[in-house]
Motif scaffolding. Sequence first.
Motif, PDB file in Angstrom:
ATOM      1  N   TYR A 137       2.303 -38.532  30.846  1.00  0.00           N
ATOM      2  CA  TYR A 137       1.191 -37.694  31.298  1.00  0.00           C
ATOM      3  C   TYR A 137       1.470 -37.188  32.714  1.00  0.00           C
ATOM      4  N   GLY A 138       1.064 -35.933  32.951  1.00  0.00           N
ATOM      5  CA  GLY A 138       1.183 -35.326  34.264  1.00  0.00           C
ATOM      6  C   GLY A 138      -0.034 -34.453  34.520  1.00  0.00           C
ATOM      7  N   LEU A 139       0.075 -33.601  35.532  1.00  0.00           N
ATOM      8  CA  LEU A 139      -1.028 -32.672  35.848  1.00  0.00           C
ATOM      9  C   LEU A 139      -0.666 -31.288  35.312  1.00  0.00           C
ATOM     10  N   TYR A 140      -1.382 -30.866  34.278  1.00  0.00           N
ATOM     11  CA  TYR A 140      -1.098 -29.588  33.627  1.00  0.00           C
ATOM     12  C   TYR A 140      -2.369 -28.753  33.515  1.00  0.00           C
ATOM     13  N   ASP A 141      -2.207 -27.430  33.549  1.00  0.00           N
ATOM     14  CA  ASP A 141      -3.315 -26.531  33.233  1.00  0.00           C
ATOM     15  C   ASP A 141      -3.580 -26.616  31.730  1.00  0.00           C
ATOM     16  N   ILE A 142      -4.823 -26.860  31.351  1.00  0.00           N
ATOM     17  CA  ILE A 142      -5.162 -27.080  29.944  1.00  0.00           C
ATOM     18  C   ILE A 142      -4.842 -25.856  29.097  1.00  0.00           C
ATOM     19  N   ARG A 143      -5.056 -24.660  29.624  1.00  0.00           N
ATOM     20  CA  ARG A 143      -4.866 -23.440  28.831  1.00  0.00           C
ATOM     21  C   ARG A 143      -3.409 -23.018  28.751  1.00  0.00           C
ATOM     22  N   SER A 144      -2.751 -22.909  29.874  1.00  0.00           N
ATOM     23  CA  SER A 144      -1.388 -22.354  29.879  1.00  0.00           C
ATOM     24  C   SER A 144      -0.297 -23.405  29.726  1.00  0.00           C
ATOM     25  N   GLY A 145      -0.642 -24.660  30.029  1.00  0.00           N
ATOM     26  CA  GLY A 145       0.361 -25.706  29.994  1.00  0.00           C
ATOM     27  C   GLY A 145       1.205 -25.763  31.259  1.00  0.00           C
ATOM     28  N   HIS A 146       0.889 -24.944  32.264  1.00  0.00           N
ATOM     29  CA  HIS A 146       1.651 -24.940  33.509  1.00  0.00           C
ATOM     30  C   HIS A 146       1.480 -26.273  34.233  1.00  0.00           C
TER      31      HIS A 146
END
Length: 283
Positions: A137-146
């Motif tokens: 797990y990391g820190l990702y934008d939920i929509r873009s996956g960035h």
Amino acid sequence: MMNRRNYNPLNDYLFKFVFGREERKRITLSFLNAVLEREETDELTDISFIDREFDPQFEEDKRSQLDIYGITSDGSQINIEVQLLNRHNMQKRTLYYWARMYQTLHKGEEYQDLRRSITINLLNFYLLPQEDPHAMYGLYDIRSGHRLTKDLEIHFLEIPKFKTKSIKEMKRLEKWLAYFSNKLDERETEELAMSEAAINEAIQAEQIFMQSDVERWQYEQREKALRDYLSEMSACRSEGAEEMLLQNLHHLMDELSLPPERAMDILHIADTERARYAQLLKQ
């Protein structure tokens, strides 16, 4: 070769002896490179172990202490923690420890000086919905996956999810999962050791540990604490408290991820009573 099925590689005293010693850092680095999928020029080449205790802010933990903490050759901080029982707080617990580890700024330093912080949780129970025993797990934008930053990385290795296969078919991390799962027979264990030098070294370190009276005593005390815990729950049945027995069944199933039949075995529930308790568990 000593039969590894006679002992528990996830016992924290044994684990620290094998993976937390300067003279055996090659073992730890091999394991880390497998989990982090580092290869060739990207591989971690060194780790400095550091004894680190967090302030006793929470009564529940008394002293918040990392199982193994070190700084690697690329400057990353890495915490390896072993958990045998599901206490239903793992997600928040690991995030708390990660957050404390990330707070490394000293006077005069800037935010860009913060170190990448990686937590690896070795779990002896089922926790996550994924079938794969390894999740990151990391820190990702939920929509873009960035991915916002690589500074946050939390890994879970759920050992019970590992399914054995031919040693020749195993990838690097699968070999380490096989090592921790302790599901292999002696022939397979020898084949595993021959296929991975660091695992062979880890098994040799286990044998040294088990031959030490002091180390083995610490190991047995920790194993005894777990057995006593299970024994105390089993003793509740003799008191005739059905409600307490049901609570203990739920506890064994939740804490140790045991199926109902195995939990009933531990609590010595008679075959003639099992259908009734199985029905009560569904209510």
